[in-house]
Design a protein around this motif. Structure first.
Motif, PDB file in Angstrom:
ATOM      1  N   GLY A  53       0.778  -1.233   0.000  1.00 55.41           N
ATOM      2  CA  GLY A  53       0.000   0.000   0.000  1.00 55.41           C
ATOM      3  C   GLY A  53       0.806   1.278   0.000  1.00 55.41           C
ATOM      4  O   GLY A  53       0.245   2.364  -0.038  1.00 55.41           O
ATOM      5  N   CYS A  54       2.121   1.202   0.029  1.00 57.49           N
ATOM      6  CA  CYS A  54       2.951   2.403   0.096  1.00 57.49           C
ATOM      7  C   CYS A  54       4.138   2.275  -0.848  1.00 57.49           C
ATOM      8  O   CYS A  54       4.784   1.234  -0.911  1.00 57.49           O
ATOM      9  CB  CYS A  54       3.454   2.614   1.524  1.00 57.49           C
ATOM     10  SG  CYS A  54       4.555   4.032   1.693  1.00 57.49           S
TER      11      CYS A  54
ATOM     12  N   VAL B 253       3.108   7.305  -3.144  1.00 64.01           N
ATOM     13  CA  VAL B 253       1.759   6.800  -3.368  1.00 64.01           C
ATOM     14  C   VAL B 253       1.359   5.957  -2.167  1.00 64.01           C
ATOM     15  O   VAL B 253       2.105   5.074  -1.754  1.00 64.01           O
ATOM     16  CB  VAL B 253       1.686   5.932  -4.655  1.00 64.01           C
ATOM     17  CG1 VAL B 253       0.302   5.333  -4.816  1.00 64.01           C
ATOM     18  CG2 VAL B 253       2.075   6.731  -5.875  1.00 64.01           C
ATOM     19  N   LEU B 254       0.214   6.253  -1.599  1.00 68.75           N
ATOM     20  CA  LEU B 254      -0.404   5.408  -0.582  1.00 68.75           C
ATOM     21  C   LEU B 254      -1.671   4.854  -1.222  1.00 68.75           C
ATOM     22  O   LEU B 254      -2.497   5.607  -1.723  1.00 68.75           O
ATOM     23  CB  LEU B 254      -0.767   6.207   0.671  1.00 68.75           C
ATOM     24  CG  LEU B 254       0.387   6.727   1.500  1.00 68.75           C
ATOM     25  CD1 LEU B 254      -0.133   7.619   2.628  1.00 68.75           C
ATOM     26  CD2 LEU B 254       1.190   5.582   2.077  1.00 68.75           C
ATOM     27  N   ASN B 255      -1.838   3.550  -1.198  1.00 65.80           N
ATOM     28  CA  ASN B 255      -2.978   2.945  -1.859  1.00 65.80           C
ATOM     29  C   ASN B 255      -3.621   1.932  -0.929  1.00 65.80           C
ATOM     30  O   ASN B 255      -3.145   0.815  -0.797  1.00 65.80           O
ATOM     31  CB  ASN B 255      -2.544   2.277  -3.168  1.00 65.80           C
ATOM     32  CG  ASN B 255      -3.725   1.865  -4.005  1.00 65.80           C
ATOM     33  OD1 ASN B 255      -4.874   2.042  -3.613  1.00 65.80           O
ATOM     34  ND2 ASN B 255      -3.442   1.317  -5.156  1.00 65.80           N
ATOM     35  N   TRP B 256      -4.696   2.334  -0.279  1.00 66.27           N
ATOM     36  CA  TRP B 256      -5.446   1.472   0.609  1.00 66.27           C
ATOM     37  C   TRP B 256      -6.896   1.447   0.132  1.00 66.27           C
ATOM     38  O   TRP B 256      -7.777   2.023   0.767  1.00 66.27           O
ATOM     39  CB  TRP B 256      -5.362   1.945   2.051  1.00 66.27           C
ATOM     40  CG  TRP B 256      -3.983   1.871   2.602  1.00 66.27           C
ATOM     41  CD1 TRP B 256      -3.125   0.819   2.511  1.00 66.27           C
ATOM     42  CD2 TRP B 256      -3.286   2.874   3.320  1.00 66.27           C
ATOM     43  NE1 TRP B 256      -1.936   1.101   3.121  1.00 66.27           N
ATOM     44  CE2 TRP B 256      -2.016   2.366   3.637  1.00 66.27           C
ATOM     45  CE3 TRP B 256      -3.593   4.160   3.734  1.00 66.27           C
ATOM     46  CZ2 TRP B 256      -1.067   3.086   4.340  1.00 66.27           C
ATOM     47  CZ3 TRP B 256      -2.653   4.874   4.426  1.00 66.27           C
ATOM     48  CH2 TRP B 256      -1.410   4.328   4.731  1.00 66.27           C
TER      49      TRP B 256
ATOM     50  N   TYR C 200      -8.982   4.739  -0.298  1.00 71.85           N
ATOM     51  CA  TYR C 200      -8.177   5.779   0.340  1.00 71.85           C
ATOM     52  C   TYR C 200      -6.793   5.841  -0.302  1.00 71.85           C
ATOM     53  O   TYR C 200      -5.784   5.554   0.315  1.00 71.85           O
ATOM     54  CB  TYR C 200      -8.043   5.521   1.841  1.00 71.85           C
ATOM     55  CG  TYR C 200      -9.362   5.501   2.538  1.00 71.85           C
ATOM     56  CD1 TYR C 200     -10.096   6.673   2.718  1.00 71.85           C
ATOM     57  CD2 TYR C 200      -9.898   4.318   3.010  1.00 71.85           C
ATOM     58  CE1 TYR C 200     -11.317   6.654   3.341  1.00 71.85           C
ATOM     59  CE2 TYR C 200     -11.123   4.290   3.646  1.00 71.85           C
ATOM     60  CZ  TYR C 200     -11.824   5.461   3.803  1.00 71.85           C
ATOM     61  OH  TYR C 200     -13.036   5.443   4.433  1.00 71.85           O
ATOM     62  N   SER C 201      -6.745   6.226  -1.545  1.00 72.83           N
ATOM     63  CA  SER C 201      -5.460   6.330  -2.227  1.00 72.83           C
ATOM     64  C   SER C 201      -5.036   7.796  -2.261  1.00 72.83           C
ATOM     65  O   SER C 201      -5.865   8.697  -2.362  1.00 72.83           O
ATOM     66  CB  SER C 201      -5.541   5.766  -3.647  1.00 72.83           C
ATOM     67  OG  SER C 201      -6.439   6.528  -4.414  1.00 72.83           O
ATOM     68  N   GLN C 202      -3.742   8.013  -2.160  1.00 73.28           N
ATOM     69  CA  GLN C 202      -3.188   9.368  -2.168  1.00 73.28           C
ATOM     70  C   GLN C 202      -1.907   9.379  -2.979  1.00 73.28           C
ATOM     71  O   GLN C 202      -1.152   8.410  -2.980  1.00 73.28           O
ATOM     72  CB  GLN C 202      -2.856   9.832  -0.742  1.00 73.28           C
ATOM     73  CG  GLN C 202      -4.020   9.855   0.175  1.00 73.28           C
ATOM     74  CD  GLN C 202      -3.605  10.141   1.610  1.00 73.28           C
ATOM     75  OE1 GLN C 202      -2.442  10.049   1.970  1.00 73.28           O
ATOM     76  NE2 GLN C 202      -4.565  10.486   2.436  1.00 73.28           N
ATOM     77  N   ARG C 203      -1.672  10.491  -3.661  1.00 77.56           N
ATOM     78  CA  ARG C 203      -0.433  10.700  -4.406  1.00 77.56           C
ATOM     79  C   ARG C 203       0.129  12.063  -4.003  1.00 77.56           C
ATOM     80  O   ARG C 203      -0.607  13.029  -3.881  1.00 77.56           O
ATOM     81  CB  ARG C 203      -0.682  10.704  -5.907  1.00 77.56           C
ATOM     82  CG  ARG C 203      -1.130   9.381  -6.441  1.00 77.56           C
ATOM     83  CD  ARG C 203      -1.325   9.449  -7.956  1.00 77.56           C
ATOM     84  NE  ARG C 203      -1.747   8.169  -8.463  1.00 77.56           N
ATOM     85  CZ  ARG C 203      -0.926   7.177  -8.777  1.00 77.56           C
ATOM     86  NH1 ARG C 203       0.361   7.339  -8.641  1.00 77.56           N
ATOM     87  NH2 ARG C 203      -1.393   6.046  -9.232  1.00 77.56           N
TER      88      ARG C 203
ATOM     89  N   GLY D 216      -7.870  10.078  -3.553  1.00 84.60           N
ATOM     90  CA  GLY D 216      -8.835   9.359  -4.373  1.00 84.60           C
ATOM     91  C   GLY D 216     -10.285   9.679  -4.076  1.00 84.60           C
ATOM     92  O   GLY D 216     -11.130   9.593  -4.951  1.00 84.60           O
TER      93      GLY D 216
END
Length: 190
Positions: free
Chosen positions: A52-53, A82-85, A88-91, A126
């Motif tokens: 996820g990271c 990039v955090l991808n859960w 709940y994804s973030q860039r 996201g």
């Protein structure tokens, strides 16, 4: 800025043809061949990844001696993460430019006054609209001691960082307040 760096690397490597070299490596070799012999340069690529990271950091640093006792240190850093859960994804991506003239008092002590400018980081989430983060500017005074035949390095830094105000009210970050720090760091050089 990311597009500019990619374009610059492609442009620099377009005239260099090597069978097993990546365009980045070819660009760095070409850049090294164009610099004066007295200029030191260092390219560092760091990354961390787990479920996820994913985070990467690219840094290109130059040290140009201006005289027997004065060096000019300059660098560009590009970081992306990039955090991808699931939903709940973030860039996040950010570019920083820094310039530090450094005066060598003796062979073990140097003093520098630096300036650093960080572009407004780009943040995408996201599940929400894009968040606008402010750019920042940082001024610092540093002293560096090299100890035990230059195998140990101790840095003391006093810095002041100011963010561009994005709102008249809100958190200190949104108001563009100042962060003042005293930092002590130690490195063992191998």
């Amino acid at each position: 800025m990311k597009r500019s760096m990619v374009f610059l690397c492609l442009l620099l490597s377009s005239g260099v043809h090597a069978q097993n070299d990546s365009p980045l490596k070819a660009s760095l070799e070409w850049l090294a061949s164009q610099l004066p012999d007295s200029t030191e340069y260092r390219f560092e690529k760091t990354k961390i990844a787990f479920a996820g990271c994913r985070h990467r950091d690219y840094s290109l640093m130059f040290i140009q001696p201006l005289s027997d006792r004065v060096d000019l240190e300059a660098g560009v850093t590009y970081a992306k993460g990039v955090l991808n859960w699931g939903v709940y994804s973030q860039r996040l991506s950010a570019t920083t430019l820094q310039i530090t003239p450094r005066f060598r008092v003796n062979e073990n002590l140097s003093v520098g006054v630096g300036w650093e400018k960080q572009q407004a980081p780009r943040f995408q989430a996201g599940v929400s609209t894009d968040v606008r983060l402010p750019s920042s500017e940082r001024v610092s005074v540093t002293s560096r001691w090299l100890l035990d035949n230059q195998a140990h390095q101790v840095d003391v830094e006093i810095s002041r960082q100011r963010w561009q105000a994005s709102a008249a009210t809100g958190s200190w970050f949104e108001r563009g307040d100042v962060d003042t720090r005293v930092t002590l760091s130690y490195q063992r050089l191998f």
